[in-house]
Design an enzyme around this catalytic site. Structure first.
Site, PDB file in Angstrom:
ATOM      1  N   GLY A 141       0.940  -1.237  -0.096  1.00  0.00           N
ATOM      2  CA  GLY A 141      -0.233  -0.054   0.002  1.00  0.00           C
ATOM      3  C   GLY A 141       0.830   1.343   0.071  1.00  0.00           C
ATOM      4  O   GLY A 141       2.080   1.154   0.241  1.00  0.00           O
ATOM      5  N   GLY A 155      -0.680   2.369   6.919  1.00  0.00           N
ATOM      6  CA  GLY A 155      -0.666   1.733   7.932  1.00  0.00           C
ATOM      7  C   GLY A 155      -0.069   0.373   7.789  1.00  0.00           C
ATOM      8  O   GLY A 155      -0.578  -0.552   8.655  1.00  0.00           O
ATOM      9  N   LYS A 156       0.422  -0.028   7.005  1.00  0.00           N
ATOM     10  CA  LYS A 156       1.375  -1.268   6.867  1.00  0.00           C
ATOM     11  C   LYS A 156       2.066  -1.864   7.892  1.00  0.00           C
ATOM     12  O   LYS A 156       1.919  -3.111   8.178  1.00  0.00           O
ATOM     13  CB  LYS A 156       2.410  -1.435   5.252  1.00  0.00           C
ATOM     14  CG  LYS A 156       1.455  -0.848   4.040  1.00  0.00           C
ATOM     15  CD  LYS A 156       2.518  -0.904   2.943  1.00  0.00           C
ATOM     16  CE  LYS A 156       3.743   0.080   3.096  1.00  0.00           C
ATOM     17  NZ  LYS A 156       3.123   1.550   3.272  1.00  0.00           N
ATOM     18  N   THR A 168       1.965  -0.516  10.861  1.00  0.00           N
ATOM     19  CA  THR A 168       1.184  -0.806  11.796  1.00  0.00           C
ATOM     20  C   THR A 168       0.519  -2.156  11.973  1.00  0.00           C
ATOM     21  O   THR A 168       0.282  -2.893  13.056  1.00  0.00           O
ATOM     22  CB  THR A 168       0.154   0.396  12.074  1.00  0.00           C
ATOM     23  OG1 THR A 168       0.963   1.446  12.040  1.00  0.00           O
ATOM     24  CG2 THR A 168      -0.794   0.456  13.309  1.00  0.00           C
ATOM     25  N   ASP A 186      11.551  -0.297   5.667  1.00  0.00           N
ATOM     26  CA  ASP A 186      12.568   0.552   6.042  1.00  0.00           C
ATOM     27  C   ASP A 186      13.483  -0.104   6.892  1.00  0.00           C
ATOM     28  O   ASP A 186      14.961   0.085   6.671  1.00  0.00           O
ATOM     29  CB  ASP A 186      11.912   1.611   6.668  1.00  0.00           C
ATOM     30  CG  ASP A 186      11.162   2.692   5.937  1.00  0.00           C
ATOM     31  OD1 ASP A 186      10.957   2.572   4.694  1.00  0.00           O
ATOM     32  OD2 ASP A 186      10.835   3.797   6.489  1.00  0.00           O
ATOM     33  N   ILE A 230       5.920  -0.925   0.335  1.00  0.00           N
ATOM     34  CA  ILE A 230       5.078  -0.218  -0.316  1.00  0.00           C
ATOM     35  C   ILE A 230       4.863  -1.109  -1.679  1.00  0.00           C
ATOM     36  O   ILE A 230       3.808  -1.433  -2.164  1.00  0.00           O
ATOM     37  CB  ILE A 230       5.757   1.091  -0.784  1.00  0.00           C
ATOM     38  CG1 ILE A 230       5.585   2.025   0.238  1.00  0.00           C
ATOM     39  CG2 ILE A 230       4.632   1.627  -2.154  1.00  0.00           C
ATOM     40  CD1 ILE A 230       6.382   3.536   0.110  1.00  0.00           C
ATOM     41  N   SER A 231       5.907  -1.643  -2.287  1.00  0.00           N
ATOM     42  CA  SER A 231       6.310  -2.709  -3.390  1.00  0.00           C
ATOM     43  C   SER A 231       5.268  -2.181  -4.415  1.00  0.00           C
ATOM     44  O   SER A 231       3.986  -2.848  -4.699  1.00  0.00           O
ATOM     45  CB  SER A 231       5.865  -3.900  -3.001  1.00  0.00           C
ATOM     46  OG  SER A 231       4.743  -4.125  -2.006  1.00  0.00           O
ATOM     47  N   GLY A 267      10.606  10.932  -7.317  1.00  0.00           N
ATOM     48  CA  GLY A 267      10.217   9.658  -7.426  1.00  0.00           C
ATOM     49  C   GLY A 267       9.515   8.932  -6.344  1.00  0.00           C
ATOM     50  O   GLY A 267       9.622   7.750  -5.944  1.00  0.00           O
TER      51      GLY A 267
END
Length: 277
Positions: free
Chosen positions: A107, A112-113, A115, A137, A180-181, A230
């Protein structure tokens, strides 16, 4: 043990010395080394390694003969050999009482990934299940610190994480990957690494304006002012999934709580038998 005959001494001018008194005791301690092939069933790693020997049927002498291993060339790696061990995924899963899988949370930044990943890991831990979180991260602090956010580096970032996640799943762990992917082809490539429905995609389907309003890291602000180039959702695309197993959305104008989102994923795992071996 049958007695050992002593060969006649060589002819010489002086008399032959008598064998020492403890000669027979030392002889009794001699042990015959077992052939390598006989060790295959003792629980050791009797796989396809180069060190293994096999007795070939039809060999005139019946002595161990090395079989030529089948080598592989994968990418830039040449002359490599896959080595199997007798303890595999099914044995590890029985030990842990669960099925190894990868829960891939994707996402926009601020959706909220991380979390959800931590809330899910905590809920599973309390229930006695073994998990590990691969946070995007966090991985860029070590494994992927040599990669930028250019398209080609993003692809390599996801490829590495997919391979690591695959190893965790093979170990019987419930691996929770939070990234994020943004590119669909990269996520699909990770899915292809895990057969038998062991890749569970969770799409954090929150609107861009909500994610930008949160902006927990201040990155949207930097991207809007041109200080970051980007950035996904601003000047780089996010390709929404089309076949996610789980989609997490807003409930009206409210976002679900972390615990509620984690329970949505938990329900899927329970219903599909991932929480038992």
């Amino acid at each position: 043990m049958s007695s050992l005959s002593i060969p006649p001494p060589l002819l010489r001018s002086s008399p032959s010395p008598s064998p020492p008194a403890n000669w027979r005791r030392r002889a009794a301690r001699v042990r015959v080394r077992a052939p390598v092939a006989a060790l295959a069933g003792d629980g050791g790693c009797a796989g396809t390694g180069m060190e293994q020997q096999h007795l070939q049927a039809g060999s005139a002498s019946g002595s161990p003969v090395r079989e030529k291993p089948v080598m592989s060339n994968i990418g830039k790696s040449t002359n490599i050999l896959w080595h199997d061990c007798p303890i595999g995924q099914s044995e590890r899963q029985k030990l842990l009482g669960q099925k190894g899988c990868v829960i891939w949370i994707t996402g926009l930044s601020g959706s909220g990934k991380s979390t959800v990943a931590c809330a899910l890991s905590r809920e599973l831990h309390y229930r006695g299940h073994h998990t590990y979180v691969l946070d995007g991260d966090n991985l860029r602090h070590g494994l992927n610190r040599d990669l930028s956010f250019k398209a080609e580096d993003r692809t390599e970032n996801i490829r590495r994480v997919g391979e690591v996640a695959k190893l965790f799943a093979d170990a019987g762990t419930i691996c929770i990957a939070s990234l994020i992917s943004p590119y669909r082809r990269d996520r699909d490539a990770c899915r292809a690494l895990l057969p038998d429905s062991r890749f569970i995609e969770v799409f954090m389907d929150l609107p861009l304006e909500i994610c930008e309003a949160r902006d927990p890291k201040g990155l949207y602000k930097l991207a809007r002012t041109g200080k970051i180039k980007g950035f996904t959702g601003v000047d780089d695309p996010y390709e929404s999934p089309v076949n996610s197993e789980i989609v997490i959305k807003m409930e009206g104008e409210e976002c679900p709580s972390p615990k509620a989102m984690a329970k949505q994923v938990l329900s899927y795992l329970e219903e599909n038998g991932y929480l038992q071996a």
